[in-house]
Design a protein around this motif. Structure first.
Motif, PDB file in Angstrom:
ATOM      1  N   UNK A 118       0.827  -1.210   0.000  1.00 38.64           N
ATOM      2  CA  UNK A 118       0.000   0.000   0.000  1.00 38.64           C
ATOM      3  C   UNK A 118       0.859   1.256   0.000  1.00 38.64           C
ATOM      4  N   UNK A 119       2.029   1.186   0.658  1.00 35.90           N
ATOM      5  CA  UNK A 119       2.910   2.349   0.691  1.00 35.90           C
ATOM      6  C   UNK A 119       3.415   2.679  -0.713  1.00 35.90           C
ATOM      7  N   UNK A 120       3.773   1.652  -1.485  1.00 34.26           N
ATOM      8  CA  UNK A 120       4.222   1.884  -2.860  1.00 34.26           C
ATOM      9  C   UNK A 120       3.092   2.469  -3.705  1.00 34.26           C
ATOM     10  N   UNK A 121       1.877   1.904  -3.538  1.00 32.40           N
ATOM     11  CA  UNK A 121       0.742   2.416  -4.296  1.00 32.40           C
ATOM     12  C   UNK A 121       0.434   3.856  -3.908  1.00 32.40           C
ATOM     13  N   UNK A 122       0.539   4.172  -2.610  1.00 33.26           N
ATOM     14  CA  UNK A 122       0.271   5.537  -2.149  1.00 33.26           C
ATOM     15  C   UNK A 122       1.259   6.521  -2.754  1.00 33.26           C
ATOM     16  N   UNK A 123       2.534   6.133  -2.866  1.00 34.46           N
ATOM     17  CA  UNK A 123       3.528   7.016  -3.477  1.00 34.46           C
ATOM     18  C   UNK A 123       3.215   7.272  -4.939  1.00 34.46           C
ATOM     19  N   UNK A 124       2.792   6.219  -5.650  1.00 34.42           N
ATOM     20  CA  UNK A 124       2.453   6.392  -7.064  1.00 34.42           C
ATOM     21  C   UNK A 124       1.250   7.333  -7.222  1.00 34.42           C
ATOM     22  N   UNK A 125       0.259   7.156  -6.375  1.00 31.01           N
ATOM     23  CA  UNK A 125      -0.913   8.022  -6.458  1.00 31.01           C
ATOM     24  C   UNK A 125      -0.580   9.465  -6.099  1.00 31.01           C
ATOM     25  N   UNK A 126       0.255   9.646  -5.081  1.00 32.77           N
ATOM     26  CA  UNK A 126       0.606  11.005  -4.692  1.00 32.77           C
ATOM     27  C   UNK A 126       1.414  11.694  -5.801  1.00 32.77           C
TER      28      UNK A 126
END
Length: 453
Positions: A118-126
């Motif tokens: 989820x942390x990787x996905x959150x970085x991509x979204x941000x």
């Protein structure tokens, strides 16, 4: 995803294990529009504290080291109480857009510290949100302060308003104070380069941010002394043999101050107190105050022009500080900039006469009979705050006129300000001109000679 043997598409690993179609959360309102979730659609119940391994389906055991379909990956950390991994993952888009409620934001960010997926996905979204919405600068529009004050005063006029001729000084000192507020300790020691034109060539001096404030404070001190306020310069700071005008000469006062006063971060407090006292005093001063003569060494300015001079120098030196720390700094508001340009245009004949006395400009001429008006130069300043001025070339007390214009010079407003500040050489000023080339040269050099340390 549904399990291979789940009837009716049910996910066998949902926390409640109930039958029926999968639950799809309703659209969620923005955090500022109301509470979340809506009353008719409560959050799913929390998982049991120790649910244990899920039961295998159809007798097929769960392979070691893997997770059944629909569950969080094995590297996912614990989820906050009341939130499933799937719900938190569905909130990542809203979190990246800063549209989550405070509770959801806390739950998502707590989960991101433990779940690498989820942390990787959150970085991509941000990062994607950053491409859609580029960050705006932190600097406010220079006109914002004036617009807010104008709006407030239109609703409730000030009992004792700031005189209109003092508003540029009030605005520029406030802008510099805001810049100083954000300086780190190391930035106060950054070398600041002061530049000016000494009549023949460019000169410069290096100091610190505190040194710049000390310079502004002691030159403002001549205005303060005229108003009956304390002079920040010690009475014995200037040598008695320096001449009768040294006590009020800006350069002599600055040099004396740098040798006798501390020029560290404490200079900001003294400078702020002084500027507040100046604004307050002229606001209560009455009709006599604008015409009070303020000495500047060998010449003087009326109080209303002295405040414009101080506003201009405050803006110029604020730009010097901003350059030293690589910080963008914009020009004054257009109405204030026009007043500063008007002062510089009105001082050009005086500067030209001084250069002529020193043998640095062409001699004065007359047109027609004795006593007739002399020549004029049409100075056209373009851009915000610009305008047209007719500069008398042969007598400082004469009035310029279009009928007697022998030359025309056009400059951008900020370029003219940089020239008058001594930051641009007269030969390098980006000026369009026609007519008497000697008159054009004399006026450009006279503009640069308005500058001082």
């Amino acid at each position: 995803m549904s399990g291979p043997d789940a009837p009716n598409g049910q996910d066998p690993h949902e926390p409640d294990g109930s039958s029926g179609p999968p639950r799809v959360p309703p659209p969620r309102p923005a955090a500022e529009d109301g509470a979340w979730p809506p009353d008719p659609a409560p959050l799913p119940p929390p998982r049991p504290e120790n649910p244990g391994p899920p039961a295998p389906r159809s007798g097929r055991p769960v392979p070691p080291g893997t997770a059944p379909p629909g569950l969080a990956p094995l590297n996912a950390g614990p989820v906050p109480h009341g939130y499933s991994h799937g719900l938190l993952k569905s909130l990542l888009g809203a979190w990246a857009l800063a549209a989550c409620s405070a509770e959801e934001t806390a739950a998502v960010e707590a989960h991101l510290t433990d779940c690498t997926g989820c942390a990787d996905e959150a970085l991509r979204l941000r990062d994607a949100v950053g491409l859609l919405h580029p960050e705006d600068g932190l600097d406010l529009d220079p006109m914002l302060r004036s617009e807010v004050l104008e709006g407030c005063l239109s609703r409730r006029p000030a009992r004792i308003p700031v005189p209109e001729w003092a508003t540029p000084y009030d605005a520029e000192t406030a802008r510099l104070d805001a810049l100083l507020h954000d300086l780190a300790e190391a930035e106060w020691r950054a070398p600041v380069r002061l530049r000016w034109f000494d009549g023949l060539r460019h000169a410069e001096r290096t100091t610190t941010v505190g040194g710049v404030l000390g310079h502004l404070s002691v030159v403002d001190g001549t205005v303060a002394a005229t108003l009956g306020l304390p002079d920040p310069l010690h009475p014995d700071a200037v040598r008695p043999d320096a001449g009768p005008s040294a006590r009020t000469d800006p350069t002599a006062r600055t040099e004396a101050s740098w040798h006798t006063e501390p020029v560290d971060r404490r200079a900001r407090g003294r400078w702020r107190d002084q500027r507040h006292a100046l604004i307050r005093t002229v606001s209560f001063g009455g009709d006599r105050t604008p015409g009070l003569p303020v000495p500047y060494g060998d010449f003087s300015l009326p109080m209303r022009d002295a405040f414009l001079d101080r506003a201009f120098e405050c803006w110029v030196h604020a730009g010097d500080i901003a350059d030293a720390i690589d910080y963008p700094y914009g020009p004054p508001a257009a109405p204030h900039l026009w007043r500063m340009l008007d002062l510089a245009a009105r001082l050009l004949p005086v500067s030209l006469a001084a250069r002529r006395r020193a043998g640095l400009a062409s001699p004065a001429r007359t047109l027609g009979a004795a006593g007739a008006p002399g020549r004029s130069l049409h100075l056209e300043v373009e851009g915000p705050g610009g305008g047209d001025w007719y500069v008398p070339l042969d007598s400082p007390g004469a009035a310029g006129s279009p009928e007697h214009a022998v030359a025309h010079v056009a400059l951008d407003g900020l370029e003219f300000c940089q020239l008058a500040a001594g930051h641009v050489a007269p030969e390098e000023a980006a000026a369009g001109h026609d007519g008497d080339r000697e008159a054009v040269r004399d006026v450009l050099f006279a503009a640069a000679s308005l500058s001082r340390m």
